[in-house]
Design an enzyme around this catalytic site. Structure first.
Site, PDB file in Angstrom:
ATOM      1  N   SER A 134      39.564  23.461 -34.176  1.00 57.32           N
ATOM      2  CA  SER A 134      39.332  22.928 -33.187  1.00 57.32           C
ATOM      3  C   SER A 134      38.004  24.343 -32.770  1.00 57.32           C
ATOM      4  O   SER A 134      36.965  23.925 -32.848  1.00 57.32           O
ATOM      5  CB  SER A 134      40.197  24.482 -32.441  1.00 57.32           C
ATOM      6  OG  SER A 134      39.916  24.262 -30.731  1.00 57.32           O
TER       7      SER A 134
ATOM      8  N   ASP B  83      33.959  22.339 -27.161  1.00 56.18           N
ATOM      9  CA  ASP B  83      34.282  22.735 -29.169  1.00 56.18           C
ATOM     10  C   ASP B  83      34.589  21.574 -29.953  1.00 56.18           C
ATOM     11  O   ASP B  83      34.887  20.683 -29.396  1.00 56.18           O
ATOM     12  CB  ASP B  83      35.891  23.500 -28.537  1.00 56.18           C
ATOM     13  CG  ASP B  83      36.869  22.704 -28.747  1.00 56.18           C
ATOM     14  OD1 ASP B  83      36.999  22.158 -27.783  1.00 56.18           O
ATOM     15  OD2 ASP B  83      38.400  23.492 -29.107  1.00 56.18           O
TER      16      ASP B  83
END
Length: 448
Positions: free
Chosen positions: A102, A241
């Protein structure tokens, strides 16, 4: 064996336990056995990844483990996390796997799982899989080993699904949009989707090299996109992200609007249109007190959960709510997707701009946040600073300092070896003092 699963799958530094190729193979075999317990029918799994160099290693190791238990593997290549949730369900797979850490730096990686319904696995399912990893799994006979196949159109399927969430007949003609893809999984799909809807696209963070994901860009570092917004005279910035399941928005002046502001905007809008199921928003304990007050003013309830988008989704499913998320930018809209989707949330914000005819600065700021301070303290393996008496005493003293005029939240991160210390209060002197008091106590224990 040390506990494998955190708040979002398995995560850690690549080539350091537990994030090794050997462990990925064992995890693949365990999860393959978990989802192929009947042993007869054909089963399939889709695997996506972001752009980290270690993704190749984990993709191969997981494929080996899964096929050793008879699972057929469909390899999507670099796609956002929400694409894995979507394609797991649309391709009738038994399991979806996303290889990503992530928002973490490139040297980290992670593995997270989706069930056949496109939702992340429950704690109970992860506990069973972890038990299988510990016990070991016998491979299937040679004649029933699974196959692996590359799927070339996964990203196109995802782009079409994202676009379908945008209001029909609406276009983005005339809007100049900076999109920062964090050199991550969305580096192709996000600019493509925006361009196809008519926007003038200024891409940032779309040159991944295996090492630069989230590096000085994306939702964790929105200043790069903010500079591009100002330099190009753009109308809005969308910062994703590394795996594109979260978003941070920027107005035309480059100012940041976090997940709380976006959730407040959408909750109020959907409530006024009668679209907000059970008239409530689901968010975590980290969401600002100002958001709660804003929602109360619009007759909307705030349901709080533990930190982690999976806990938000679990509460949404339990209570039949359709809007939730996190301050960090995970936005979950179950009318459209089964998990947080940064690009989809960005498109919903652009639709709001088009419908209102207003500038982003007029739309993105819907409430004044209560001053909030968050500090992190890193600790070493084997340490448990929150269990030490001196830290517990410091926490009690800090709560006394706030004296009912704010909130104090102390927690251990589920994805990194960090103690997170957060407080909210209108009195900024008390706010700073209470956080520093706890941080100092934790630091003293960690340094021993």
């Amino acid at each position: 064996m040390t506990k494998l699963f955190g708040t979002d799958g398995v995560r850690g530094t690549a080539n350091v336990a537990p994030m090794t190729a050997e462990m990925a193979l064992r995890i693949g075999a365990a999860v393959g056995r978990y989802f192929r317990r009947d042993g007869d029918s054909v089963h399939r799994v889709v695997i996506g990844k972001d752009t980290r160099l270690s993704g190749y290693m984990f993709e191969n190791a997981l494929t080996a483990g899964l096929t050793s238990t008879g699972m057929n593997v469909l390899l999507l290549g670099p796609v956002p996390t929400p694409a894995v949730g979507l394609l797991t369900r649309s391709m009738r797979a038994d399991l979806g796997v996303m290889i990503s850490a992530s928002h973490n730096p490139a040297h980290d990686n992670g593995i997270k799982f989706f069930g056949p319904d496109g939702y992340k696995l429950s704690d109970a399912a992860e506990a069973e899989i972890e038990n299988l990893v510990s016990q070991g799994v016998d491979p299937v006979p040679a004649g029933t080993i699974g196959r692996a196949k590359r799927i070339d159109d996964g990203r196109f399927r995802y782009v079409e699904r994202v676009k379908s969430s945008f209001p029909r007949q609406m276009r983005l003609d005339g809007l100049k949009v900076v999109v920062d893809c964090a050199n991550g999984a969305s580096y192709r799909v996000a600019p493509e989707a925006l361009w196809e809807l008519g926007a003038t696209v200024i891409p940032v963070g779309t040159s991944p090299n295996g090492h630069n994901i989230n590096e000085g860009c994306g939702s964790m570092h929105p200043q790069t996109a903010a500079e591009a917004v100002v330099a190009h005279g753009a109308d809005v910035g969308i910062c994703l992200d590394g795996d594109a399941d979260r978003v941070i928005l920027l107005d035309e002046q480059g100012r940041v609007g976090n997940g709380d502001q976006f959730m407040g905007l959408m909750a109020a809008r959907w409530a006024s249109e009668g679209r907000l199921k059970n008239n409530a928003l689901v968010a975590t304990v980290m969401s600002n007190l100002g958001l709660e007050r804003f929602l109360q003013g619009h007759g909307v309830a705030l349901e709080r959960t533990s930190v982690g988008d999976r806990y938000v989704v679990e509460r949404m499913r339990q209570g039949d709510f359709n809007l939730g998320g996190e301050q960090s930018g995970h936005i979950v809209m179950t009318d459209y997707a089964t998990t947080g989707d940064g690009l989809m949330a960005g498109l919903q914000f652009l639709a709001e701009l088009v419908q209102s005819g207003k500038r982003a600065s007029e739309v993105l700021h819907v409430f004044d946040p209560v001053p909030q301070l968050l500090k992190n303290v890193r600790f070493a393996a084997g340490q448990a600073p929150l269990e030490v008496d001196s830290v517990q005493a410091a926490i009690s003293e800090a709560e006394g300092q706030l004296n009912g005029n704010g909130r104090l939240l102390i927690r251990k991160s589920g994805t990194e070896p960090l103690i997170r210390v957060m407080a909210e209060s209108e009195d900024e002197a008390v706010l700073n003092a209470s956080v520093e008091h706890v941080v100092s106590a934790v630091e003293a224990v960690v340094a021993q």
